[in-house]
Each structure stands twice: as C-alpha cells, then as structure tokens.
Scaffold this active site. Structure first.
Site, PDB file in Angstrom:
ATOM      1  N   ASN A   6      11.304  37.112 -11.544  1.00 38.38           N
ATOM      2  CA  ASN A   6      11.172  36.291 -10.346  1.00 38.38           C
ATOM      3  C   ASN A   6      12.510  35.578 -10.118  1.00 38.38           C
ATOM      4  O   ASN A   6      12.827  34.629 -10.820  1.00 38.38           O
ATOM      5  CB  ASN A   6      10.030  35.279 -10.547  1.00 38.38           C
ATOM      6  CG  ASN A   6       9.871  34.339  -9.368  1.00 38.38           C
ATOM      7  OD1 ASN A   6      10.503  34.535  -8.326  1.00 38.38           O
ATOM      8  ND2 ASN A   6       9.036  33.324  -9.520  1.00 38.38           N
ATOM      9  N   PHE A   7      13.255  36.062  -9.126  1.00 38.23           N
ATOM     10  CA  PHE A   7      14.585  35.480  -8.875  1.00 38.23           C
ATOM     11  C   PHE A   7      14.503  34.099  -8.218  1.00 38.23           C
ATOM     12  O   PHE A   7      15.500  33.398  -8.145  1.00 38.23           O
ATOM     13  CB  PHE A   7      15.410  36.394  -7.943  1.00 38.23           C
ATOM     14  CG  PHE A   7      15.939  37.662  -8.580  1.00 38.23           C
ATOM     15  CD1 PHE A   7      15.704  37.958  -9.909  1.00 38.23           C
ATOM     16  CD2 PHE A   7      16.688  38.573  -7.829  1.00 38.23           C
ATOM     17  CE1 PHE A   7      16.210  39.127 -10.487  1.00 38.23           C
ATOM     18  CE2 PHE A   7      17.201  39.729  -8.387  1.00 38.23           C
ATOM     19  CZ  PHE A   7      16.964  40.009  -9.722  1.00 38.23           C
ATOM     20  N   LYS A   8      13.350  33.753  -7.674  1.00 42.31           N
ATOM     21  CA  LYS A   8      13.190  32.487  -6.932  1.00 42.31           C
ATOM     22  C   LYS A   8      14.265  32.418  -5.826  1.00 42.31           C
ATOM     23  O   LYS A   8      14.509  33.420  -5.181  1.00 42.31           O
ATOM     24  CB  LYS A   8      13.232  31.295  -7.896  1.00 42.31           C
ATOM     25  CG  LYS A   8      12.233  31.487  -9.052  1.00 42.31           C
ATOM     26  CD  LYS A   8      12.064  30.297  -9.940  1.00 42.31           C
ATOM     27  CE  LYS A   8      11.045  30.605 -11.020  1.00 42.31           C
ATOM     28  NZ  LYS A   8      10.791  29.484 -11.903  1.00 42.31           N
ATOM     29  N   HIS A  89       2.239  30.689  -7.045  1.00 49.86           N
ATOM     30  CA  HIS A  89       3.232  30.148  -7.988  1.00 49.86           C
ATOM     31  C   HIS A  89       3.225  28.619  -7.924  1.00 49.86           C
ATOM     32  O   HIS A  89       3.104  28.043  -6.838  1.00 49.86           O
ATOM     33  CB  HIS A  89       4.629  30.695  -7.671  1.00 49.86           C
ATOM     34  CG  HIS A  89       5.585  30.466  -8.804  1.00 49.86           C
ATOM     35  ND1 HIS A  89       6.156  29.244  -9.039  1.00 49.86           N
ATOM     36  CD2 HIS A  89       6.033  31.299  -9.788  1.00 49.86           C
ATOM     37  CE1 HIS A  89       6.931  29.329 -10.115  1.00 49.86           C
ATOM     38  NE2 HIS A  89       6.874  30.573 -10.590  1.00 49.86           N
ATOM     39  N   GLU A  91       5.530  26.523  -8.047  1.00 50.93           N
ATOM     40  CA  GLU A  91       6.552  25.936  -7.178  1.00 50.93           C
ATOM     41  C   GLU A  91       6.080  25.922  -5.723  1.00 50.93           C
ATOM     42  O   GLU A  91       6.412  25.013  -4.962  1.00 50.93           O
ATOM     43  CB  GLU A  91       7.883  26.692  -7.349  1.00 50.93           C
ATOM     44  CG  GLU A  91       8.532  26.332  -8.679  1.00 50.93           C
ATOM     45  CD  GLU A  91       9.424  27.389  -9.273  1.00 50.93           C
ATOM     46  OE1 GLU A  91       9.784  28.358  -8.584  1.00 50.93           O
ATOM     47  OE2 GLU A  91       9.757  27.248 -10.467  1.00 50.93           O
ATOM     48  N   GLU A 158       1.321  30.514 -16.182  1.00 52.18           N
ATOM     49  CA  GLU A 158       2.610  29.849 -16.334  1.00 52.18           C
ATOM     50  C   GLU A 158       2.404  28.338 -16.434  1.00 52.18           C
ATOM     51  O   GLU A 158       2.268  27.658 -15.402  1.00 52.18           O
ATOM     52  CB  GLU A 158       3.504  30.137 -15.123  1.00 52.18           C
ATOM     53  CG  GLU A 158       3.784  31.607 -14.900  1.00 52.18           C
ATOM     54  CD  GLU A 158       5.040  31.811 -14.049  1.00 52.18           C
ATOM     55  OE1 GLU A 158       6.015  32.358 -14.558  1.00 52.18           O
ATOM     56  OE2 GLU A 158       5.039  31.381 -12.871  1.00 52.18           O
ATOM     57  N   GLY A 164      11.301  26.741 -16.613  1.00 47.15           N
ATOM     58  CA  GLY A 164      12.680  26.276 -16.421  1.00 47.15           C
ATOM     59  C   GLY A 164      13.067  25.114 -17.303  1.00 47.15           C
ATOM     60  O   GLY A 164      14.083  24.468 -17.071  1.00 47.15           O
ATOM     61  N   SER A 194       9.952  29.928 -19.547  1.00 46.16           N
ATOM     62  CA  SER A 194      11.063  29.950 -20.511  1.00 46.16           C
ATOM     63  C   SER A 194      11.019  31.144 -21.467  1.00 46.16           C
ATOM     64  O   SER A 194      11.372  31.020 -22.642  1.00 46.16           O
ATOM     65  CB  SER A 194      11.127  28.629 -21.288  1.00 46.16           C
ATOM     66  OG  SER A 194      11.371  27.563 -20.391  1.00 46.16           O
ATOM     67  N   GLY A 215      11.778  33.802 -15.012  1.00 43.16           N
ATOM     68  CA  GLY A 215      12.689  33.225 -14.034  1.00 43.16           C
ATOM     69  C   GLY A 215      14.120  33.299 -14.544  1.00 43.16           C
ATOM     70  O   GLY A 215      14.806  34.317 -14.422  1.00 43.16           O
ATOM     71  N   GLY A 216      14.583  32.221 -15.171  1.00 45.63           N
ATOM     72  CA  GLY A 216      15.975  32.069 -15.595  1.00 45.63           C
ATOM     73  C   GLY A 216      16.559  33.282 -16.322  1.00 45.63           C
ATOM     74  O   GLY A 216      17.647  33.753 -15.965  1.00 45.63           O
TER      75      GLY A 216
HETATM   76  P1  13P Z   1      11.549  30.385 -16.223  1.00 48.47           P
HETATM   77  O1  13P Z   1      11.532  31.707 -16.936  1.00 48.47           O
HETATM   78  O2  13P Z   1      12.887  30.033 -15.636  1.00 48.47           O
HETATM   79  O3  13P Z   1      10.960  29.290 -17.059  1.00 48.47           O
HETATM   80  O4  13P Z   1      10.580  30.537 -14.929  1.00 48.47           O
HETATM   81  C1  13P Z   1       9.313  31.046 -15.105  1.00 48.47           C
HETATM   82  C2  13P Z   1       8.711  31.290 -13.764  1.00 48.47           C
HETATM   83  O5  13P Z   1       8.393  30.371 -13.044  1.00 48.47           O
HETATM   84  C3  13P Z   1       8.564  32.689 -13.332  1.00 48.47           C
HETATM   85  O6  13P Z   1       7.778  32.775 -12.196  1.00 48.47           O
END
Ligand code: 13P
Length: 230
Positions: A6-8, A89, A91, A158, A164, A194, A215-216
């Site tokens: 997930n590049f966000k 999600h 976010e 999640e 993050g 993470s 994500g990251g």
């Molecule tokens: P991180 O891997 O950066 O913690 O993000 C997880 C996430 O929200 C994937 O959708």
C-alpha cells in the site's frame, strides 16, 4: 501468502512505473502460490498487465460515474482493468472521516461490481489496552453492514497503533487476534502494521496469517522484495 503493498500518498506515475519495472523480473523467484498486490496512488494507475502481480485501487467512490467532484468511480478504474480495491483502511476511517456506514456502502457497491475487496479493520491503542475482548468487540463492529460471505473478499487486520510506528504487534497478539477473527470470518486474513524484513519470518509463520499488507517497507522495491522472497 499474499504480499500487498500500500503506497498510500507516496510515489508518482513515473516512480511507480520504475518500481514495477524493477519488481517484475524478480518475481519469477517467488513461490508460485504466493500473490503480490500493489496499491499505488490513483494518479499512478495504469494497465501494468502482469501475471506476477495485481494492481488495485487504494480507494474509489461507489459510483459508475457522475457529478462527484474530485472522486474516481468504476469507469475510471476499468479503463486500467482495475478490479481490486482496499476498503476501510484506518487512515480513511480516522483521517478522512469515513463512517462504518460509508464503508459498508462502498463494500456493497464494489461487491456488486464483482471487485476483489481487501477489507481493513483495526483497533486503537486505547482499545488494545482494554484487552482481547474489547479488541474483538471493536473488530466485529467493523463488519457491521458487510457481507462477510462474499467470495472475493480478503480481510486485513491492521492495529492502528502498529501502523507506521515501527511498533509491530507481538506474535502472541497477532496469533490470538487472528485465531479469534478466523472464527468470525473464514477468509484469507492479512496482518498489517510495521511489517518489514526484520519481522516477516515470525509474522508469516503465525498459523492464521495468510499474508501481509505493507506500507513503509513496500515503498522501495528492495525492501518489498525482502518480504516477498523471504
Ligand atoms: P506500515 O507498514 O507503514 O506500518 O503501514 C501499514 C499499513 O497501513 C498498510 O495498509
């Protein structure tokens, strides 16, 4: 296993193309049963056809098309053969303000369109600190209005406090939560929060972890490949 990136709000059309160009030749080394998904930002969607990975949308509005300024509907996704979407999600729930009702409407619409849905749920630190019963009550409430019997459906657990933050849920926490979730929805179950090279082995070994949503550590081809090829 499913490995989903997930590049966000990161990467551009050009850098996504470069990323996928570097990823593709390496994917011949992956386990053929594993599936790789990439969720770039909407402006980077394209028809990147590959037998080795699938590209999905991080979000879309539950309409075919119409007067919804600033939104993207199914017409804009099907131009690029996109039929996979992330819904729910944290976010989007917490920052953008999507309610459970909004999320359920989106789910119903994209289910009707036959999309593969990766449906995200997760609890805050406050809820986690109350213990597993409170966590499960919260997670189950995030299935309100959701047809959990839908075939084309993957769940991503999640915990918000692990997203993050570098603070991953412990193997015991993931085990306990995923075991309880499997009893509620018998669907492929991803863990997110993470996930990185240093913890993929122990997370992937947990019995009811069917994949990871990242994500990251997904933002660079190298660090994402560390997960896919671990
Ligand atoms: P991180 O891997 O950066 O913690 O993000 C997880 C996430 O929200 C994937 O959708």
């Amino acid at each position: 296993m499913i490995y989903a990136a997930n590049f966000k709000t990161n990467h551009t059309r050009q850098s996504t193309r470069e990323y996928l160009g570097k990823l593709q030749p390496q994917l011949s080394k992956k386990n053929p049963n594993d599936k790789v998904y990439i969720f770039p930002p909407l402006t980077a969607l394209d028809d990147y056809e590959s037998a080795d990975f699938r590209v999905g949308a991080q979000n879309a509005y539950p309409v075919e098309n119409g007067a919804f300024t600033g939104e993207v509907g199914v017409e804009q996704l099907t131009e690029f053969n996109i039929n996979t979407i992330l819904i729910g999600h944290s976010e989007r729930r917490d920052i953008i303000g999507e309610s459970q009702e909004d999320v359920a409407k989106k789910f119903a619409f994209f289910k009707e369109q036959g999309f593969e849905i990766i449906y995200c749920i997760g609890e805050s630190l406050e809820v986690r600190e109350e213990g597993i019963e409170a966590v499960m009550t919260h997670l189950v409430s995030q299935f309100e209005g959701i047809d959990t019997s839908y075939d084309n459906f993957v769940v991503a657990y999640e915990p918000i406090w692990a997203i993050g933050t570098g603070r991953t849920a412990s193997v015991d926490e993931i085990t306990e939560t995923h075991n309880a979730l499997k009893k509620v929805v018998d669907k492929p179950l991803l863990y997110g929060g993470s996930v990185k090279g240093a913890n993929i082995k122990e997370i992937a070994h947990v019995e009811n972890v069917d994949g990871v949503l990242v994500g990251g550590a997904s933002l660079k081809t190298e660090t994402f490949l560390e997960l896919v090829l671990h």
